[in-house]
Design a protein around this motif. Structure first.
Motif, PDB file in Angstrom:
ATOM      1  N   ILE A  74       0.835  -1.199   0.000  1.00  0.00           N
ATOM      2  CA  ILE A  74       0.000   0.000   0.000  1.00  0.00           C
ATOM      3  C   ILE A  74       0.874   1.256   0.000  1.00  0.00           C
ATOM      4  O   ILE A  74       0.605   2.208  -0.739  1.00  0.00           O
ATOM      5  CB  ILE A  74      -0.977  -0.013   1.193  1.00  0.00           C
ATOM      6  N   ALA A  75       1.947   1.248   0.784  1.00  0.00           N
ATOM      7  CA  ALA A  75       2.859   2.398   0.811  1.00  0.00           C
ATOM      8  C   ALA A  75       3.491   2.615  -0.563  1.00  0.00           C
ATOM      9  O   ALA A  75       3.610   3.753  -1.033  1.00  0.00           O
ATOM     10  CB  ALA A  75       3.944   2.197   1.867  1.00  0.00           C
ATOM     11  N   ARG A  76       3.885   1.532  -1.240  1.00  0.00           N
ATOM     12  CA  ARG A  76       4.484   1.646  -2.577  1.00  0.00           C
ATOM     13  C   ARG A  76       3.471   2.236  -3.572  1.00  0.00           C
ATOM     14  O   ARG A  76       3.789   3.130  -4.347  1.00  0.00           O
ATOM     15  CB  ARG A  76       4.944   0.265  -3.040  1.00  0.00           C
ATOM     16  N   GLN A  77       2.235   1.732  -3.531  1.00  0.00           N
ATOM     17  CA  GLN A  77       1.195   2.227  -4.432  1.00  0.00           C
ATOM     18  C   GLN A  77       0.889   3.695  -4.139  1.00  0.00           C
ATOM     19  O   GLN A  77       0.695   4.489  -5.046  1.00  0.00           O
ATOM     20  CB  GLN A  77      -0.065   1.372  -4.316  1.00  0.00           C
ATOM     21  N   PHE A  78       0.862   4.061  -2.862  1.00  0.00           N
ATOM     22  CA  PHE A  78       0.621   5.453  -2.475  1.00  0.00           C
ATOM     23  C   PHE A  78       1.703   6.360  -3.047  1.00  0.00           C
ATOM     24  O   PHE A  78       1.412   7.436  -3.586  1.00  0.00           O
ATOM     25  CB  PHE A  78       0.564   5.567  -0.945  1.00  0.00           C
ATOM     26  N   ARG A  79       2.962   5.929  -2.962  1.00  0.00           N
ATOM     27  CA  ARG A  79       4.070   6.727  -3.505  1.00  0.00           C
ATOM     28  C   ARG A  79       3.940   6.885  -5.024  1.00  0.00           C
ATOM     29  O   ARG A  79       4.230   7.942  -5.575  1.00  0.00           O
ATOM     30  CB  ARG A  79       5.415   6.102  -3.141  1.00  0.00           C
ATOM     31  N   GLU A  80       3.493   5.833  -5.704  1.00  0.00           N
ATOM     32  CA  GLU A  80       3.313   5.923  -7.148  1.00  0.00           C
ATOM     33  C   GLU A  80       2.214   6.922  -7.513  1.00  0.00           C
ATOM     34  O   GLU A  80       2.350   7.699  -8.456  1.00  0.00           O
ATOM     35  CB  GLU A  80       3.024   4.546  -7.735  1.00  0.00           C
ATOM     36  N   VAL A  81       1.128   6.900  -6.751  1.00  0.00           N
ATOM     37  CA  VAL A  81       0.050   7.865  -6.995  1.00  0.00           C
ATOM     38  C   VAL A  81       0.536   9.284  -6.693  1.00  0.00           C
ATOM     39  O   VAL A  81       0.283  10.210  -7.459  1.00  0.00           O
ATOM     40  CB  VAL A  81      -1.205   7.520  -6.159  1.00  0.00           C
ATOM     41  N   ALA A  82       1.255   9.454  -5.591  1.00  0.00           N
ATOM     42  CA  ALA A  82       1.767  10.780  -5.234  1.00  0.00           C
ATOM     43  C   ALA A  82       2.710  11.310  -6.314  1.00  0.00           C
ATOM     44  O   ALA A  82       2.664  12.490  -6.659  1.00  0.00           O
ATOM     45  CB  ALA A  82       2.475  10.720  -3.890  1.00  0.00           C
ATOM     46  N   GLN A  83       3.540  10.444  -6.861  1.00  0.00           N
ATOM     47  CA  GLN A  83       4.454  10.859  -7.923  1.00  0.00           C
ATOM     48  C   GLN A  83       3.670  11.273  -9.171  1.00  0.00           C
ATOM     49  O   GLN A  83       3.954  12.298  -9.781  1.00  0.00           O
ATOM     50  CB  GLN A  83       5.429   9.739  -8.263  1.00  0.00           C
ATOM     51  N   LEU A  84       2.682  10.500  -9.534  1.00  0.00           N
ATOM     52  CA  LEU A  84       1.839  10.835 -10.681  1.00  0.00           C
ATOM     53  C   LEU A  84       1.134  12.176 -10.459  1.00  0.00           C
ATOM     54  O   LEU A  84       1.075  13.018 -11.349  1.00  0.00           O
ATOM     55  CB  LEU A  84       0.807   9.727 -10.915  1.00  0.00           C
ATOM     56  N   PHE A  85       0.611  12.385  -9.256  1.00  0.00           N
ATOM     57  CA  PHE A  85      -0.122  13.607  -8.962  1.00  0.00           C
ATOM     58  C   PHE A  85       0.780  14.837  -8.970  1.00  0.00           C
ATOM     59  O   PHE A  85       0.311  15.945  -9.199  1.00  0.00           O
ATOM     60  CB  PHE A  85      -0.852  13.489  -7.634  1.00  0.00           C
ATOM     61  N   SER A  86       2.058  14.653  -8.724  1.00  0.00           N
ATOM     62  CA  SER A  86       2.969  15.800  -8.787  1.00  0.00           C
ATOM     63  C   SER A  86       3.087  16.313 -10.220  1.00  0.00           C
ATOM     64  O   SER A  86       3.500  17.438 -10.439  1.00  0.00           O
ATOM     65  CB  SER A  86       4.341  15.435  -8.232  1.00  0.00           C
ATOM     66  N   LEU A  87       2.689  15.494 -11.188  1.00  0.00           N
ATOM     67  CA  LEU A  87       2.753  15.872 -12.596  1.00  0.00           C
ATOM     68  C   LEU A  87       1.415  16.331 -13.170  1.00  0.00           C
ATOM     69  O   LEU A  87       1.378  17.040 -14.165  1.00  0.00           O
ATOM     70  CB  LEU A  87       3.263  14.691 -13.433  1.00  0.00           C
ATOM     71  N   ASN A  88       0.297  15.901 -12.575  1.00  0.00           N
ATOM     72  CA  ASN A  88      -0.996  16.200 -13.204  1.00  0.00           C
ATOM     73  C   ASN A  88      -1.905  17.124 -12.394  1.00  0.00           C
ATOM     74  O   ASN A  88      -3.076  17.260 -12.703  1.00  0.00           O
ATOM     75  CB  ASN A  88      -1.732  14.909 -13.577  1.00  0.00           C
ATOM     76  N   CYS A  89      -1.388  17.735 -11.359  1.00  0.00           N
ATOM     77  CA  CYS A  89      -2.126  18.742 -10.572  1.00  0.00           C
ATOM     78  C   CYS A  89      -3.283  18.186  -9.748  1.00  0.00           C
ATOM     79  O   CYS A  89      -4.135  18.943  -9.312  1.00  0.00           O
ATOM     80  CB  CYS A  89      -2.622  19.872 -11.465  1.00  0.00           C
ATOM     81  N   SER A  90      -3.369  16.893  -9.550  1.00  0.00           N
ATOM     82  CA  SER A  90      -4.356  16.326  -8.641  1.00  0.00           C
ATOM     83  C   SER A  90      -3.745  16.274  -7.240  1.00  0.00           C
ATOM     84  O   SER A  90      -2.555  16.510  -7.064  1.00  0.00           O
ATOM     85  CB  SER A  90      -4.768  14.930  -9.092  1.00  0.00           C
ATOM     86  N   ALA A  91      -4.568  15.943  -6.236  1.00  0.00           N
ATOM     87  CA  ALA A  91      -4.079  15.918  -4.864  1.00  0.00           C
ATOM     88  C   ALA A  91      -4.802  14.852  -4.058  1.00  0.00           C
ATOM     89  O   ALA A  91      -5.952  14.514  -4.337  1.00  0.00           O
ATOM     90  CB  ALA A  91      -4.274  17.274  -4.210  1.00  0.00           C
ATOM     91  N   ILE A  92      -4.106  14.350  -3.050  1.00  0.00           N
ATOM     92  CA  ILE A  92      -4.700  13.450  -2.062  1.00  0.00           C
ATOM     93  C   ILE A  92      -4.679  14.183  -0.731  1.00  0.00           C
ATOM     94  O   ILE A  92      -3.662  14.770  -0.355  1.00  0.00           O
ATOM     95  CB  ILE A  92      -3.910  12.140  -1.929  1.00  0.00           C
ATOM     96  N   ILE A  93      -5.801  14.141  -0.041  1.00  0.00           N
ATOM     97  CA  ILE A  93      -5.888  14.679   1.312  1.00  0.00           C
ATOM     98  C   ILE A  93      -6.150  13.501   2.237  1.00  0.00           C
ATOM     99  O   ILE A  93      -7.093  12.741   2.025  1.00  0.00           O
ATOM    100  CB  ILE A  93      -7.025  15.714   1.438  1.00  0.00           C
ATOM    101  N   LEU A  94      -5.317  13.361   3.260  1.00  0.00           N
ATOM    102  CA  LEU A  94      -5.522  12.332   4.273  1.00  0.00           C
ATOM    103  C   LEU A  94      -5.985  13.017   5.549  1.00  0.00           C
ATOM    104  O   LEU A  94      -5.381  14.005   5.980  1.00  0.00           O
ATOM    105  CB  LEU A  94      -4.218  11.575   4.553  1.00  0.00           C
ATOM    106  N   THR A  95      -7.046  12.504   6.135  1.00  0.00           N
ATOM    107  CA  THR A  95      -7.497  13.007   7.422  1.00  0.00           C
ATOM    108  C   THR A  95      -7.591  11.838   8.374  1.00  0.00           C
ATOM    109  O   THR A  95      -7.780  10.692   7.966  1.00  0.00           O
ATOM    110  CB  THR A  95      -8.868  13.709   7.319  1.00  0.00           C
ATOM    111  N   GLY A  96      -7.436  12.136   9.638  1.00  0.00           N
ATOM    112  CA  GLY A  96      -7.513  11.096  10.650  1.00  0.00           C
ATOM    113  C   GLY A  96      -6.778  11.538  11.896  1.00  0.00           C
ATOM    114  O   GLY A  96      -6.275  12.665  11.976  1.00  0.00           O
ATOM    115  N   ASP A  97      -6.675  10.643  12.841  1.00  0.00           N
ATOM    116  CA  ASP A  97      -6.082  10.963  14.131  1.00  0.00           C
ATOM    117  C   ASP A  97      -4.578  11.208  14.026  1.00  0.00           C
ATOM    118  O   ASP A  97      -4.089  12.294  14.275  1.00  0.00           O
ATOM    119  CB  ASP A  97      -6.386   9.842  15.124  1.00  0.00           C
TER     120      ASP A  97
END
Length: 118
Positions: A74-97
């Protein structure tokens, strides 16, 4: 940009609302219209793969998701999405404790801390 909300209980859904008000009140009264989730997106790994494969630019709000980042796949997949988003102007917001991100993506991250006691 579109807003998507994801949780382990409902999966990933496109957030309802107008362009002026896209945030949804989670305390909405019973009987409010519940949106259908994208297929098979309640699983943490599958939601990340779905987000990676989407062609829509958007903000993806993942509720209580950080706890799953301890799992290597899951951490590897998250990093891949984050890398992709750095190029396409999308974003992930994580909320929680408590949110602890993999060190590899800290440079591409912003922490906003809400402390109701101050």
């Amino acid at each position: 940009m579109q807003l998507f909300e994801g949780s382990i209980t409902q999966g990933l859904v496109r957030s309802p609302g107008s362009a002026e008000n896209r945030w949804v009140d989670e305390c909405a009264p019973p009987g409010s219209q519940k949106l259908a989730a994208f297929e098979d997106t309640a699983d943490p790994l599958k939601v990340l793969k779905h987000i990676q494969d989407t062609t829509v630019k958007g903000v993806f709000w993942l509720k209580d998701f950080a706890r799953y980042l301890d799992e290597a796949e899951i951490a590897r997949q998250f990093r891949e999405v984050a890398q992709l988003f750095s190029l396409n102007c999308s974003a992930i917001i994580l909320t929680g404790d408590t949110i602890k991100l993999p060190p590899e993506i800290l440079s591409a991250s912003v922490y906003l801390i809400h402390n109701p006691l101050h």
